[in-house]
Enzyme design. Structure first.
Site, PDB file in Angstrom:
ATOM      1  N   LYS B  87      45.620  51.888  38.704  1.00 13.81           N
ATOM      2  CA  LYS B  87      44.348  51.501  39.327  1.00 13.81           C
ATOM      3  C   LYS B  87      44.443  51.357  40.843  1.00 13.81           C
ATOM      4  O   LYS B  87      43.505  51.718  41.554  1.00 13.81           O
ATOM      5  CB  LYS B  87      43.836  50.207  38.690  1.00 13.81           C
ATOM      6  N   GLY B 148      47.758  36.981  37.035  1.00 12.69           N
ATOM      7  CA  GLY B 148      47.875  38.413  37.296  1.00 12.69           C
ATOM      8  C   GLY B 148      46.984  38.842  38.444  1.00 12.69           C
ATOM      9  O   GLY B 148      45.763  38.731  38.362  1.00 12.69           O
ATOM     10  N   ALA B 149      47.613  39.332  39.521  1.00 10.63           N
ATOM     11  CA  ALA B 149      46.858  39.742  40.716  1.00 10.63           C
ATOM     12  C   ALA B 149      46.953  41.248  40.934  1.00 10.63           C
ATOM     13  O   ALA B 149      46.869  41.736  42.055  1.00 10.63           O
ATOM     14  CB  ALA B 149      47.364  38.985  41.944  1.00 10.63           C
TER      15      ALA B 149
END
Lengths: 281, 281
Positions: B87, B148-149
Site C-alpha cells: 500500500k 499498527g502504523a
C-alpha cells in the site's frame, strides 16, 4: 475438445469464479477485443475444474517488453499467449524456445518453467495442420500457396512442410523477411519450398491467407481466388469475421473454404498439454 | 450491496465469461491467495452486467514497480488495488493522489484517469469507519487504541480522526514511522492524536489491530484484550481467518468483536463510485 470449446445453447459457457487463489494466463494482442481464446479456453478451465482464467491483455508494440517483463514477475501468471502483432517479439522475450520457434522466429505461447525460466512454443502451424486434416483436407503431397511470411505464416509454413506438402510457395511484400524465412525452411526441407512474387494459384491445391487482411471490412483481398483450379481449398486464418470477403468470394466460386477457427480449436489440446492442464473430468 | 457481495446458497456467486472485450482490474498482494476482493467484486460485476474481471496479482515487494509499470501500460487495465505489503509503495506509483493518500502515504486503489495519468485513493480508513458505524460501534467521542502504523493503520487513523474520535493513541514498533504519522495527523487534528509505547487498553473504548498479526496461526497477539474495560470493542482488520486468535480471546472475555470483513464490505460502494461502475440493475 471441440465440444467443450464450443458450447451449445443447452450447455452455456461457464466461467470459474475468480478468487485470490486463481492462476492467470494472458493473451497479448493489439487490438485484443477480437481474440477468441479467452471465450474458448475459460469454459474449458471450468469444465476441467482448474482454478485459472485467461484474460485479454491489450498492449501496443512499443509497450510489449515493459508489459511482458512485468507479467513474467507476477507469481500467479503461469503462461502468456501472443497474437498479432506480437508473435515475433514474444519469441525474443523467452529464455528458451522450441525448434519451431527457432525456425519461424515467432512464438504464440510462453510458459514458466520449473526453474523460473520462460519457454516459448509456437502452435499456430501445428494447429492449422490439425484443423486442415480434421476437415478432410490432406496436406501430404499437396501443392500449397501461402500468402504471408509473418508470425502465423512462418509457423504454418514449417508445419505444412513437416506434414509432407510436395511444394510450398510463399509470397510476402516484405522481400527480406520472405527470403530469410524460405532460407531457414529450405535448410530443413530442401526442394519443397520457394519464394515467389505472386502465388501460383492456377497450380495450387490449397491457398492460405496468413496475413491480417480481412480483419477489417474495407481490407483488400490478400489474393483473388478466381485463378484457382476446381476443387481447390482456400484457408483463412482470420477468425473474426468468420466469413471474410476472401472466403465469401471463394464459396461463390464453388471452391472449398476452411475457416480460421479451425486453427484455434486444433490448438486447444496442444495448449492443454503444453501448460500441463490435465484431461477433462 | 452487502447482499450482492455475500451471495446466499439460493443465489450462488456468478462470474462474467471472460472474453476478448473484458476490462481488467488487479489486486496486488504478497501473499495474494487470501485476498477476498475478487470473490466479492466479480459477482458484483456480473450482477451489474459489467464486462470486467478482478484478478489476483501475486507480486513481491522487489518486483512491484516492474509489475505495476507493466500493468499501467496495458490498455484494458482500468484499475489496480493494492493490499499488504504494497500500500505504501503503490502510493508512489501514481501520478496524482487524494489528500488521504498524502496524509497516510498509503494507497489501496489506483485508477486510470481520462488523460492517461494514474490517480491513487485510499478506502481502507473510510471503509473501516463505515463498517464500524454499520455494526453499531460509534467512533465519535470514543477513546481508541490503534496498533499498527502501516498502510492500513495510517488510513484508519485518518478516518477515525475525521469521524470525530476524542482521543486516538497509536502504537507501532517502528518508532520513526509512528512519529512521522502522528506528526502528519496532528497537523490536521491537533490535540486528538498521540503516539505511545504500549496501547492504553484500560482506558480505551475501542482497540484496533491494524497489523498483519493473525494471518498465520502461529502469530503472536498484536495486543492482549484482557486489560480492556467491560463493553469495549476489539476490531481486527484480518479477513482470513475470520476469527483470529485475538477475536477468539476477546469473545471469550465477553467483550465485543468486530471482524475484518466489515472493512471490505464497507468499501464496495466506494470502489464502485471511484471506478465509475454504475448502480445495480
Amino acid at each position: 475438445m471441440t465440444d467443450t470449446a464450443q458450447p451449445t445453447p443447452d450447455d452455456p459457457p461457464r466461467q470459474t469464479l475468480v478468487s485470490g487463489t486463481t492462476r492467470l494466463y494472458g493473451v497479448l494482442g493489439d487490438p485484443v477485443s477480437q481474440v477468441q481464446s479467452p471465450g474458448l479456453l475459460n469454459p474449458v478451465f471450468a469444465r476441467l475444474g482448474i482454478d485459472a482464467v485467461l484474460v485479454p491483455v491489450h498492449v501496443s508494440p512499443a509497450d510489449l517488453e515493459t508489459v511482458v517483463r512485468g507479467l513474467q514477475r507476477v507469481g500467479n501468471v503461469d503462461g502468456l499467449f501472443a497474437t498479432v502483432p506480437h508473435k515475433a517479439s514474444a519469441a525474443l522475450l523467452a529464455d528458451r524456445c522450441s525448434t519451431t520457434v527457432e525456425i519461424t522466429g515467432s512464438a504464440n505461447a510462453l510458459r514458466r518453467e520449473p526453474d523460473g525460466a520462460w519457454y516459448a512454443e509456437n502452435f499456430d502451424g501445428s494447429g492449422f495442420v490439425s484443423g486442415l486434416v480434421q476437415a478432410g483436407h490432406q496436406p501430404k503431397g499437396a501443392r500449397v500457396a501461402l500468402v504471408g511470411a509473418g508470425g502465423a505464416g512462418s509457423a504454418i509454413a514449417a508445419a505444412l512442410l513437416d506434414a509432407g506438402v510436395d511444394r510450398l510457395t510463399i509470397t510476402d511484400p516484405d522481400t527480406p523477411r520472405l527470403t530469410a524465412l524460405v532460407d531457414r525452411l529450405a535448410a530443413h526441407w530442401p526442394g519443397h519450398v520457394r519464394a515467389a512474387e505472386r502465388p501460383p494459384l492456377a497450380h495450387s491445391d490449397i491457398a492460405v491467407n496468413a496475413t491480417p487482411l480481412g480483419l477489417r471490412p474495407d481490407d483488400t483481398l490478400p489474393f483473388s481466388p478466381h485463378a484457382l483450379p476446381p476443387g481447390a481449398v482456400v484457408a483463412d486464418i482470420i477468425m473474426k469475421p468468420r466469413d471474410t470477403r476472401l472466403l465469401r468470394e471463394t464459396a461463390a466460386l464453388g471452391l472449398q473454404t476452411h475457416h480460421g477457427s479451425h486453427m484455434l480449436t486444433g490448438q486447444i489440446d496442444s495448449y492443454r498439454a503444453f501448460f500441463g492442464l490435465g484431461t477433462p473430468r
